[in-house]
Design a protein around this motif. Structure first.
Motif, PDB file in Angstrom:
ATOM      1  N   UNK A   7     -42.379 -13.066  39.695  1.00  0.00           N
ATOM      2  CA  UNK A   7     -42.485 -11.868  40.529  1.00  0.00           C
ATOM      3  C   UNK A   7     -41.124 -11.636  41.185  1.00  0.00           C
ATOM      4  N   UNK A   8     -40.261 -10.890  40.521  1.00  0.00           N
ATOM      5  CA  UNK A   8     -38.903 -10.691  41.009  1.00  0.00           C
ATOM      6  C   UNK A   8     -38.384  -9.315  40.604  1.00  0.00           C
ATOM      7  N   UNK A   9     -37.303  -8.932  41.246  1.00  0.00           N
ATOM      8  CA  UNK A   9     -36.535  -7.755  40.853  1.00  0.00           C
ATOM      9  C   UNK A   9     -35.113  -8.230  40.618  1.00  0.00           C
ATOM     10  N   UNK A  10     -34.428  -7.601  39.678  1.00  0.00           N
ATOM     11  CA  UNK A  10     -33.033  -7.965  39.405  1.00  0.00           C
ATOM     12  C   UNK A  10     -32.159  -6.721  39.468  1.00  0.00           C
ATOM     13  N   UNK A  11     -30.988  -6.900  40.060  1.00  0.00           N
ATOM     14  CA  UNK A  11     -29.960  -5.852  40.076  1.00  0.00           C
ATOM     15  C   UNK A  11     -28.708  -6.433  39.436  1.00  0.00           C
ATOM     16  N   UNK A  12     -28.021  -5.592  38.700  1.00  0.00           N
ATOM     17  CA  UNK A  12     -26.855  -6.053  37.960  1.00  0.00           C
ATOM     18  C   UNK A  12     -25.611  -5.292  38.384  1.00  0.00           C
ATOM     19  N   UNK A  13     -24.497  -6.012  38.484  1.00  0.00           N
ATOM     20  CA  UNK A  13     -23.197  -5.384  38.673  1.00  0.00           C
ATOM     21  C   UNK A  13     -22.610  -5.094  37.302  1.00  0.00           C
ATOM     22  N   UNK A  14     -21.394  -4.609  37.280  1.00  0.00           N
ATOM     23  CA  UNK A  14     -20.739  -4.283  36.017  1.00  0.00           C
ATOM     24  C   UNK A  14     -20.443  -5.537  35.203  1.00  0.00           C
ATOM     25  N   UNK A  15     -20.483  -5.378  33.905  1.00  0.00           N
ATOM     26  CA  UNK A  15     -20.166  -6.445  32.968  1.00  0.00           C
ATOM     27  C   UNK A  15     -18.661  -6.672  32.971  1.00  0.00           C
ATOM     28  N   UNK A  16     -18.253  -7.945  32.976  1.00  0.00           N
ATOM     29  CA  UNK A  16     -16.833  -8.276  32.973  1.00  0.00           C
ATOM     30  C   UNK A  16     -16.507  -9.317  31.915  1.00  0.00           C
ATOM     31  N   UNK A  17     -15.224  -9.616  31.767  1.00  0.00           N
ATOM     32  CA  UNK A  17     -14.740 -10.616  30.815  1.00  0.00           C
ATOM     33  C   UNK A  17     -14.041 -11.733  31.588  1.00  0.00           C
TER      34      UNK A  17
ATOM     35  N   UNK B 138     -31.046 -11.544  42.258  1.00  0.00           N
ATOM     36  CA  UNK B 138     -32.466 -11.781  41.972  1.00  0.00           C
ATOM     37  C   UNK B 138     -33.197 -11.793  43.311  1.00  0.00           C
ATOM     38  N   UNK B 139     -34.164 -10.912  43.443  1.00  0.00           N
ATOM     39  CA  UNK B 139     -34.904 -10.790  44.703  1.00  0.00           C
ATOM     40  C   UNK B 139     -36.349 -11.218  44.446  1.00  0.00           C
ATOM     41  N   UNK B 140     -36.774 -12.253  45.188  1.00  0.00           N
ATOM     42  CA  UNK B 140     -38.142 -12.763  45.110  1.00  0.00           C
ATOM     43  C   UNK B 140     -38.712 -12.795  46.518  1.00  0.00           C
ATOM     44  N   UNK B 141     -39.692 -11.936  46.766  1.00  0.00           N
ATOM     45  CA  UNK B 141     -40.283 -11.810  48.093  1.00  0.00           C
ATOM     46  C   UNK B 141     -39.181 -11.663  49.134  1.00  0.00           C
ATOM     47  N   UNK B 142     -39.004 -12.660  50.027  1.00  0.00           N
ATOM     48  CA  UNK B 142     -38.008 -12.562  51.096  1.00  0.00           C
ATOM     49  C   UNK B 142     -36.688 -13.229  50.723  1.00  0.00           C
ATOM     50  N   UNK B 143     -36.619 -13.849  49.560  1.00  0.00           N
ATOM     51  CA  UNK B 143     -35.418 -14.576  49.155  1.00  0.00           C
ATOM     52  C   UNK B 143     -34.551 -13.744  48.222  1.00  0.00           C
ATOM     53  N   UNK B 144     -33.259 -13.850  48.419  1.00  0.00           N
ATOM     54  CA  UNK B 144     -32.287 -13.177  47.554  1.00  0.00           C
ATOM     55  C   UNK B 144     -31.325 -14.224  47.016  1.00  0.00           C
ATOM     56  N   UNK B 145     -31.170 -14.247  45.694  1.00  0.00           N
ATOM     57  CA  UNK B 145     -30.276 -15.185  45.027  1.00  0.00           C
ATOM     58  C   UNK B 145     -29.224 -14.376  44.275  1.00  0.00           C
ATOM     59  N   UNK B 146     -27.966 -14.731  44.463  1.00  0.00           N
ATOM     60  CA  UNK B 146     -26.892 -14.056  43.734  1.00  0.00           C
ATOM     61  C   UNK B 146     -26.277 -15.072  42.786  1.00  0.00           C
ATOM     62  N   UNK B 147     -26.270 -14.731  41.510  1.00  0.00           N
ATOM     63  CA  UNK B 147     -25.747 -15.629  40.482  1.00  0.00           C
ATOM     64  C   UNK B 147     -24.830 -14.848  39.546  1.00  0.00           C
ATOM     65  N   UNK B 148     -23.784 -15.524  39.084  1.00  0.00           N
ATOM     66  CA  UNK B 148     -22.963 -14.972  38.021  1.00  0.00           C
ATOM     67  C   UNK B 148     -23.459 -15.592  36.735  1.00  0.00           C
TER      68      UNK B 148
ATOM     69  N   UNK C  11     -34.360 -11.240  29.531  1.00  0.00           N
ATOM     70  CA  UNK C  11     -35.140 -12.141  28.681  1.00  0.00           C
ATOM     71  C   UNK C  11     -34.959 -13.591  29.129  1.00  0.00           C
ATOM     72  N   UNK C  12     -33.729 -13.979  29.442  1.00  0.00           N
ATOM     73  CA  UNK C  12     -33.436 -15.325  29.931  1.00  0.00           C
ATOM     74  C   UNK C  12     -34.215 -15.595  31.227  1.00  0.00           C
ATOM     75  N   UNK C  13     -34.175 -14.654  32.154  1.00  0.00           N
ATOM     76  CA  UNK C  13     -34.884 -14.828  33.419  1.00  0.00           C
ATOM     77  C   UNK C  13     -36.388 -14.938  33.192  1.00  0.00           C
ATOM     78  N   UNK C  14     -36.915 -14.141  32.296  1.00  0.00           N
ATOM     79  CA  UNK C  14     -38.345 -14.193  31.983  1.00  0.00           C
ATOM     80  C   UNK C  14     -38.741 -15.588  31.492  1.00  0.00           C
ATOM     81  N   UNK C  15     -37.883 -16.202  30.713  1.00  0.00           N
ATOM     82  CA  UNK C  15     -38.185 -17.517  30.139  1.00  0.00           C
ATOM     83  C   UNK C  15     -37.899 -18.670  31.095  1.00  0.00           C
ATOM     84  N   UNK C  16     -37.025 -18.492  32.075  1.00  0.00           N
ATOM     85  CA  UNK C  16     -36.547 -19.633  32.856  1.00  0.00           C
ATOM     86  C   UNK C  16     -36.822 -19.598  34.353  1.00  0.00           C
ATOM     87  N   UNK C  17     -37.219 -18.472  34.923  1.00  0.00           N
ATOM     88  CA  UNK C  17     -37.487 -18.432  36.360  1.00  0.00           C
ATOM     89  C   UNK C  17     -38.821 -19.085  36.698  1.00  0.00           C
TER      90      UNK C  17
END
Length: 122
Positions: free
Chosen positions: A39-49, A94-104, A29-35
Protein backbone atom coordinates in the motif's frame (compact mmCIF):
# COMPACT_ATOMS: atom_id res chain seq x y z
CA UNK A 1 17.59 24.76 -40.95
CA UNK A 2 15.21 25.78 -38.15
CA UNK A 3 12.72 23.12 -39.19
CA UNK A 4 15.42 20.41 -39.13
CA UNK A 5 16.59 21.52 -35.68
CA UNK A 6 13.01 21.49 -34.39
CA UNK A 7 12.48 17.95 -35.72
CA UNK A 8 15.72 16.73 -34.12
CA UNK A 9 14.82 18.28 -30.76
CA UNK A 10 11.30 16.81 -30.92
CA UNK A 11 12.67 13.32 -31.62
CA UNK A 12 15.17 13.63 -28.75
CA UNK A 13 12.41 14.71 -26.38
CA UNK A 14 10.17 11.83 -27.48
CA UNK A 15 12.96 9.26 -27.03
CA UNK A 16 13.95 10.57 -23.58
CA UNK A 17 10.31 10.57 -22.41
CA UNK A 18 9.93 7.00 -23.63
CA UNK A 19 13.09 5.94 -21.76
CA UNK A 20 11.90 7.68 -18.59
CA UNK A 21 8.49 6.01 -18.83
CA UNK A 22 10.14 2.59 -19.35
CA UNK A 23 12.43 3.18 -16.34
CA UNK A 24 9.47 4.06 -14.13
CA UNK A 25 7.73 0.86 -15.25
CA UNK A 26 10.80 -1.23 -14.38
CA UNK A 27 10.99 0.42 -10.93
CA UNK A 28 7.26 -0.06 -10.29
CA UNK A 29 7.56 -3.77 -11.09
CA UNK A 30 10.61 -4.05 -8.79
CA UNK A 31 8.73 -2.33 -5.96
CA UNK A 32 5.71 -4.59 -6.47
CA UNK A 33 7.94 -7.64 -6.07
CA UNK A 34 10.15 -6.40 -3.22
CA UNK A 35 8.29 -3.99 -0.92
CA UNK A 36 7.03 -5.30 2.41
CA UNK A 37 3.96 -3.03 2.31
CA UNK A 38 2.18 -2.95 -1.05
CA UNK A 39 0.00 0.00 0.00
CA UNK A 40 2.20 2.82 -1.29
CA UNK A 41 2.49 5.68 -3.73
CA UNK A 42 5.64 6.44 -5.71
CA UNK A 43 6.88 9.68 -7.23
CA UNK A 44 9.78 9.82 -9.63
CA UNK A 45 12.30 12.52 -10.47
CA UNK A 46 14.00 12.78 -13.84
CA UNK A 47 16.06 9.89 -15.14
CA UNK A 48 19.81 10.48 -15.03
CA UNK A 49 23.10 8.80 -15.96
CA UNK A 50 25.87 7.88 -13.52
CA UNK A 51 29.59 7.80 -13.86
CA UNK A 52 31.02 4.29 -13.82
CA UNK A 53 29.96 2.25 -10.79
CA UNK A 54 32.21 -0.67 -9.99
CA UNK A 55 31.19 -4.04 -8.56
CA UNK A 56 32.36 -3.10 -5.05
CA UNK A 57 30.21 0.05 -4.93
CA UNK A 58 27.26 -1.91 -6.27
CA UNK A 59 27.71 -4.69 -3.72
CA UNK A 60 27.91 -2.17 -0.91
CA UNK A 61 24.61 -0.56 -1.94
CA UNK A 62 22.94 -3.97 -2.30
CA UNK A 63 24.09 -5.05 1.18
CA UNK A 64 22.81 -1.81 2.73
CA UNK A 65 19.38 -2.41 1.18
CA UNK A 66 19.26 -5.88 2.77
CA UNK A 67 19.28 -4.09 6.16
CA UNK A 68 16.28 -1.93 5.20
CA UNK A 69 13.70 -4.07 7.04
CA UNK A 70 11.04 -1.36 7.16
CA UNK A 71 10.79 -1.16 3.39
CA UNK A 72 12.03 -4.29 1.60
CA UNK A 73 11.36 -8.03 1.78
CA UNK A 74 14.36 -10.30 2.21
CA UNK A 75 16.21 -11.07 0.07
CA UNK A 76 15.83 -8.15 -2.33
CA UNK A 77 15.88 -9.52 -5.89
CA UNK A 78 18.13 -7.53 -8.21
CA UNK A 79 18.72 -7.91 -11.93
CA UNK A 80 22.00 -9.06 -13.42
CA UNK A 81 24.89 -6.64 -13.55
CA UNK A 82 28.07 -6.66 -15.57
CA UNK A 83 30.52 -3.83 -15.13
CA UNK A 84 29.27 -1.10 -17.39
CA UNK A 85 30.53 2.36 -18.10
CA UNK A 86 27.28 3.95 -16.94
CA UNK A 87 24.05 3.10 -15.21
CA UNK A 88 20.78 4.99 -15.23
CA UNK A 89 19.34 6.26 -11.97
CA UNK A 90 16.03 7.68 -10.86
CA UNK A 91 15.35 9.23 -7.47
CA UNK A 92 12.14 7.74 -6.13
CA UNK A 93 9.95 8.88 -3.26
CA UNK A 94 7.96 6.02 -1.71
CA UNK A 95 5.08 7.07 0.53
CA UNK A 96 3.50 4.50 2.86
CA UNK A 97 0.86 5.83 5.23
CA UNK A 98 2.79 8.39 7.36
CA UNK A 99 6.27 7.29 6.27
CA UNK A 100 8.23 8.72 3.36
CA UNK A 101 11.30 6.97 1.98
CA UNK A 102 13.58 8.57 -0.61
CA UNK A 103 15.79 6.19 -2.56
CA UNK A 104 17.99 6.47 -5.62
CA UNK A 105 17.35 3.43 -7.77
CA UNK A 106 20.07 2.35 -10.20
CA UNK A 107 19.08 0.68 -13.44
CA UNK A 108 20.78 -1.27 -16.21
CA UNK A 109 21.09 1.14 -19.17
CA UNK A 110 19.14 -1.15 -21.52
CA UNK A 111 16.18 -1.20 -19.08
CA UNK A 112 15.37 -4.92 -19.13
CA UNK A 113 12.36 -5.97 -17.05
CA UNK A 114 14.69 -6.97 -14.19
CA UNK A 115 16.82 -3.86 -14.68
CA UNK A 116 17.08 -2.64 -11.07
CA UNK A 117 20.65 -3.39 -9.97
CA UNK A 118 21.02 -1.36 -6.75
CA UNK A 119 19.32 1.07 -4.39
CA UNK A 120 20.84 3.83 -2.29
CA UNK A 121 19.14 5.48 0.65
CA UNK A 122 19.09 9.28 0.45
Amino acid sequence: MKKTLLIILSVMLFVSCGEEHKAEGVVKQFLKENLVNQDYKARFNKLGHTQKIDAQQLSSMQKATQQDDALFKKPVKYGAYKELQQLLFIRTTIIQEKDTFIRTIYLHPELPDDGVVAIKEN
